[in-house]
Design a protein around this motif. Structure first.
Motif, PDB file in Angstrom:
ATOM      1  N   LEU A  25      21.392  85.315   0.474  1.00  0.00           N
ATOM      2  CA  LEU A  25      21.957  84.057  -0.301  1.00  0.00           C
ATOM      3  C   LEU A  25      23.062  84.651  -1.915  1.00  0.00           C
ATOM      4  O   LEU A  25      22.220  85.894  -2.257  1.00  0.00           O
ATOM      5  CB  LEU A  25      21.057  82.994  -0.622  1.00  0.00           C
ATOM      6  CG  LEU A  25      20.140  82.218   0.903  1.00  0.00           C
ATOM      7  CD1 LEU A  25      18.935  81.617   0.136  1.00  0.00           C
ATOM      8  CD2 LEU A  25      21.293  81.708   1.407  1.00  0.00           C
ATOM      9  N   CYS A  43      13.833  75.662  -7.196  1.00  0.00           N
ATOM     10  CA  CYS A  43      13.322  74.588  -5.359  1.00  0.00           C
ATOM     11  C   CYS A  43      13.786  75.164  -4.435  1.00  0.00           C
ATOM     12  O   CYS A  43      13.289  75.234  -3.487  1.00  0.00           O
ATOM     13  CB  CYS A  43      14.380  72.785  -5.787  1.00  0.00           C
ATOM     14  SG  CYS A  43      16.194  73.444  -5.237  1.00  0.00           S
ATOM     15  N   ASP A  44      15.079  76.107  -4.675  1.00  0.00           N
ATOM     16  CA  ASP A  44      15.522  76.636  -3.906  1.00  0.00           C
ATOM     17  C   ASP A  44      16.011  75.898  -2.109  1.00  0.00           C
ATOM     18  O   ASP A  44      16.180  76.087  -1.016  1.00  0.00           O
ATOM     19  CB  ASP A  44      14.846  77.088  -2.906  1.00  0.00           C
ATOM     20  CG  ASP A  44      15.190  78.858  -1.807  1.00  0.00           C
ATOM     21  OD1 ASP A  44      16.568  79.349  -2.428  1.00  0.00           O
ATOM     22  OD2 ASP A  44      14.264  80.172  -1.364  1.00  0.00           O
ATOM     23  N   THR A  45      16.066  74.456  -2.486  1.00  0.00           N
ATOM     24  CA  THR A  45      16.729  73.608  -1.430  1.00  0.00           C
ATOM     25  C   THR A  45      18.256  72.956  -2.480  1.00  0.00           C
ATOM     26  O   THR A  45      17.962  71.901  -1.618  1.00  0.00           O
ATOM     27  CB  THR A  45      15.452  72.344  -1.133  1.00  0.00           C
ATOM     28  OG1 THR A  45      15.377  72.066  -2.630  1.00  0.00           O
ATOM     29  CG2 THR A  45      14.225  73.264  -0.519  1.00  0.00           C
ATOM     30  N   SER A  46      18.933  73.559  -3.007  1.00  0.00           N
ATOM     31  CA  SER A  46      20.175  72.633  -3.413  1.00  0.00           C
ATOM     32  C   SER A  46      20.126  71.506  -3.898  1.00  0.00           C
ATOM     33  O   SER A  46      20.357  70.605  -3.998  1.00  0.00           O
ATOM     34  CB  SER A  46      21.194  72.191  -2.450  1.00  0.00           C
ATOM     35  OG  SER A  46      22.280  72.268  -2.533  1.00  0.00           O
ATOM     36  N   TYR A  47      17.968  71.240  -4.504  1.00  0.00           N
ATOM     37  CA  TYR A  47      18.520  69.591  -5.643  1.00  0.00           C
ATOM     38  C   TYR A  47      18.517  70.245  -7.070  1.00  0.00           C
ATOM     39  O   TYR A  47      19.144  69.556  -7.643  1.00  0.00           O
ATOM     40  CB  TYR A  47      16.977  69.360  -5.050  1.00  0.00           C
ATOM     41  CG  TYR A  47      17.317  68.412  -4.424  1.00  0.00           C
ATOM     42  CD1 TYR A  47      16.596  67.210  -4.682  1.00  0.00           C
ATOM     43  CD2 TYR A  47      16.757  69.006  -2.743  1.00  0.00           C
ATOM     44  CE1 TYR A  47      16.777  66.215  -3.285  1.00  0.00           C
ATOM     45  CE2 TYR A  47      16.528  67.891  -2.042  1.00  0.00           C
ATOM     46  CZ  TYR A  47      16.846  66.698  -2.372  1.00  0.00           C
ATOM     47  OH  TYR A  47      17.367  65.499  -1.166  1.00  0.00           O
ATOM     48  N   GLY A  49      19.555  72.537  -8.877  1.00  0.00           N
ATOM     49  CA  GLY A  49      20.568  73.688  -9.491  1.00  0.00           C
ATOM     50  C   GLY A  49      20.803  74.560 -10.823  1.00  0.00           C
ATOM     51  O   GLY A  49      21.782  74.941 -11.656  1.00  0.00           O
ATOM     52  N   LYS A  61      26.068  76.017  -6.034  1.00  0.00           N
ATOM     53  CA  LYS A  61      24.560  76.481  -6.219  1.00  0.00           C
ATOM     54  C   LYS A  61      24.710  77.726  -5.310  1.00  0.00           C
ATOM     55  O   LYS A  61      24.866  77.403  -3.996  1.00  0.00           O
ATOM     56  CB  LYS A  61      24.206  75.257  -5.793  1.00  0.00           C
ATOM     57  CG  LYS A  61      23.804  74.197  -6.036  1.00  0.00           C
ATOM     58  CD  LYS A  61      22.906  72.769  -6.138  1.00  0.00           C
ATOM     59  CE  LYS A  61      23.131  71.484  -7.259  1.00  0.00           C
ATOM     60  NZ  LYS A  61      22.290  70.241  -6.985  1.00  0.00           N
ATOM     61  N   CYS A  63      22.313  79.317  -4.711  1.00  0.00           N
ATOM     62  CA  CYS A  63      21.247  79.371  -3.419  1.00  0.00           C
ATOM     63  C   CYS A  63      21.090  78.708  -2.078  1.00  0.00           C
ATOM     64  O   CYS A  63      20.864  78.818  -1.428  1.00  0.00           O
ATOM     65  CB  CYS A  63      19.307  78.081  -3.478  1.00  0.00           C
ATOM     66  SG  CYS A  63      20.090  77.115  -3.086  1.00  0.00           S
ATOM     67  N   THR A  64      22.889  78.036  -2.085  1.00  0.00           N
ATOM     68  CA  THR A  64      23.115  77.919  -1.102  1.00  0.00           C
ATOM     69  C   THR A  64      24.401  78.391  -0.641  1.00  0.00           C
ATOM     70  O   THR A  64      25.257  77.027   0.019  1.00  0.00           O
ATOM     71  CB  THR A  64      22.847  76.274  -0.814  1.00  0.00           C
ATOM     72  OG1 THR A  64      21.220  75.871  -1.732  1.00  0.00           O
ATOM     73  CG2 THR A  64      23.784  75.469   0.493  1.00  0.00           C
TER      74      THR A  64
ATOM     75  N   LYS B  42      17.923  78.416   6.159  1.00  0.00           N
ATOM     76  CA  LYS B  42      16.305  78.292   5.194  1.00  0.00           C
ATOM     77  C   LYS B  42      15.675  77.320   5.584  1.00  0.00           C
ATOM     78  O   LYS B  42      14.248  78.528   4.901  1.00  0.00           O
ATOM     79  CB  LYS B  42      17.213  77.436   3.897  1.00  0.00           C
ATOM     80  CG  LYS B  42      17.968  79.024   3.002  1.00  0.00           C
ATOM     81  CD  LYS B  42      18.504  78.500   2.231  1.00  0.00           C
ATOM     82  CE  LYS B  42      17.835  78.843   0.972  1.00  0.00           C
ATOM     83  NZ  LYS B  42      18.078  77.668  -0.308  1.00  0.00           N
ATOM     84  N   PRO B 190      21.803  64.692  -6.599  1.00  0.00           N
ATOM     85  CA  PRO B 190      21.400  65.400  -5.318  1.00  0.00           C
ATOM     86  C   PRO B 190      20.973  64.961  -3.526  1.00  0.00           C
ATOM     87  O   PRO B 190      20.925  66.027  -2.391  1.00  0.00           O
ATOM     88  CB  PRO B 190      20.882  66.366  -5.495  1.00  0.00           C
ATOM     89  CG  PRO B 190      20.408  66.455  -7.067  1.00  0.00           C
ATOM     90  CD  PRO B 190      20.755  65.403  -7.614  1.00  0.00           C
TER      91      PRO B 190
END
Lengths: 170, 297
Positions: A25, A43-47, A49, A61, A63-64, B42, B190
């Motif tokens: 990533l 968070c590693d989930t795109s929430y 920031g 982001k 991570c995404t 992921k 989000p």
């Protein structure tokens, strides 16, 4: 299976060439390959920031996004904000207005704020709030973050006004 | 979190992408902006052998007003669509584009990816249902155009054939006297909407000439609420008609309990958002400028 790919990513003005796994990533490329740990993984989930960086001047982001997707592109991270030992106006304002508590979200907040002020010199309160919609502060310190961004906008205006005045002697 | 290992291919043209997908077969997935796909990879909900990156194919991100028809390239990002002249001219497009997730996601996520994902929570399929859109595809057997109706066949399943990719989306420009609204209720920016409702009304002399109502996040696929439309068409948007349309929209939905809320909560949201979207669409059809942003818990 899984051949490494040669990529070049310019980070804070300096080009970096690396052979990377396709599944790496962008945030891991920045932190682990380049050692720039200012960009956080939250968070590693795109929430949340926390990993926000500027890609070709737009906040994303990291991570995404795959590092290979950034091949040939320019990335700016929080480490690139300081110039000649002087903090960026947004960093100064965050310090002055106590816009960070634990500081975990701060690098992402700063990058979103920088992008806002680069594209909108005089943001309204609502525009400031919308610009950090994708940045979560778990300390809930939003009031001071919003104040800091507004104050940085004023400071940048003031300084650019002085420069214009200084460049035009009466 | 690392996705499982895969081979990466960057296609320069649509033909090259289709050729790669056909050659690799079942294990290949298409990568555009990555905002849906990377989350899935992921979490290892999917472990493709290969990714074919179409993100850099030239001229696939055009946003074009061709008079009667609006054409949007598959790679146009939500933010570019949201800032376009088309979003300015057709407010329901602005509602949708600028209401998707947050600034960071909108800078990478694409309209083609939103439609191809087959996710009932994605906003563009619901909007295309509201605007009677079409999907332009290209595959090993050439190009074809699909109607949005029936395109999302089931959860994460679309009518795309193997090795076929979406190249663009198009819809007719709403007629004069037409107004629309896309209303969503979300936990936070989000997050995907808990419920989304799109309404487009064409009103002539106070009478509803045509109406379209579509629901997002309200079942396993986007849902066109035809019975709700029938309650409005030919009428004059009286309170009774609007209430009946909202009831019909609820009846058309098939919501389920999840982290976003209970099925019952979602039914109430569908009724409320349907009425709200009708009200905004009516005002916009009358030429009024009405701001409309997602509402949060």
């Amino acid at each position: 299976m899984n051949d490494r790919i040669l990529i070049t990513v310019t980070v804070n003005g300096a080009p970096h060439e690396r052979e990377v796994e396709p599944r790496l990533l962008l945030v891991q490329f920045i932190r682990e390959e380049l050692g720039l740990t200012g960009t956080h993984i939250g968070c590693d989930t795109s929430y949340c920031g926390a990993c926000t960086v500027l890609l070709n001047d737009l906040p994303i982001k990291s991570c995404t996004m795959l590092a290979v997707q950034a091949d040939g592109y320019e990335v700016r991270t929080v480490e690139g904000l300081e110039k000649d030992g002087k903090l960026h106006a947004v960093q100064d304002a965050f310090s002055e207005h106590h816009a960070l508590q634990c500081g975990y979200c701060t690098p992402g907040m700063l990058m979103s704020a920088c992008h806002l002020l680069e594209t909108n010199a005089r943001p309204t309160d609502l525009e400031i709030r919308k610009s950090i919609q994708g940045n979560l502060c778990r300390c809930t310190g939003y009031s001071n973050i919003i104040k800091a961004i507004a104050s940085a906008a004023d400071k940048i205006q003031e300084v650019s006004g002085q420069e214009v005045a200084g460049g035009n002697p009466v | 979190m690392y996705p499982a290992p895969f081979q990466y291919h960057r296609a320069k043209t649509v033909d090259e992408a289709v050729g790669l997908l056909a050659g690799i077969g079942e294990g290949a997935r298409v990568l555009a902006g990555g905002q849906s796909l990377l989350a899935i990879l992921k979490l290892r909900f999917d472990e493709p052998t290969d990714l074919v990156d179409i993100g850099r194919i030239a001229n696939l991100d055009q946003i074009d007003d061709a008079g009667e028809v609006i054409n949007i390239g598959a790679l146009a990002t939500h933010n570019r669509i949201g800032a376009s002249a088309i979003a300015e001219a057709i407010p329901i497009v602005s509602d949708c584009a600028n209401g998707i997730a947050d600034n960071q996601v909108r800078n990478l996520g694409t309209i083609g990816g939103s439609v191809a994902s087959g996710d009932p929570s994605c906003d563009w399929p619901t909007l295309l249902h509201t605007l009677d859109g079409e999907i332009l595809c290209q595959g090993p057997d050439g190009a074809r155009t699909l109607d949005i109706n029936g395109f999302v066949e089931d959860l994460y399943q679309t009518a795309l054939k193997p090795a076929e990719i979406i190249t663009g989306l198009r819809f007719k420009k709403p007629a004069a006297g037409s107004g629309g609204a896309y209303c969503t209720f979300k936990r936070c920016a989000p997050a995907y909407p808990t419920i989304a409702v799109g309404v487009q009304l064409t009103i002539r002399n106070g009478q509803v000439d045509s109406s379209r109502i579509a629901l997002g996040s309200a079942g396993l696929t986007p849902i066109r609420a035809s019975a709700a439309e029938a309650e409005l068409t030919g009428g004059s948007l009286g309170a009774d008609e609007i209430n009946k349309a909202a009831e019909a929209a609820v009846a058309a939905a098939d919501p389920y309990d999840d982290r976003r809320g209970s099925a019952e909560f979602k039914r109430q949201l569908i009724a409320t958002l349907t009425k709200r979207a009708i009200a905004i669409a009516q005002r916009r059809a009358g030429g009024e400028t009405v701001k409309n942003s997602p509402e949060y818990y």
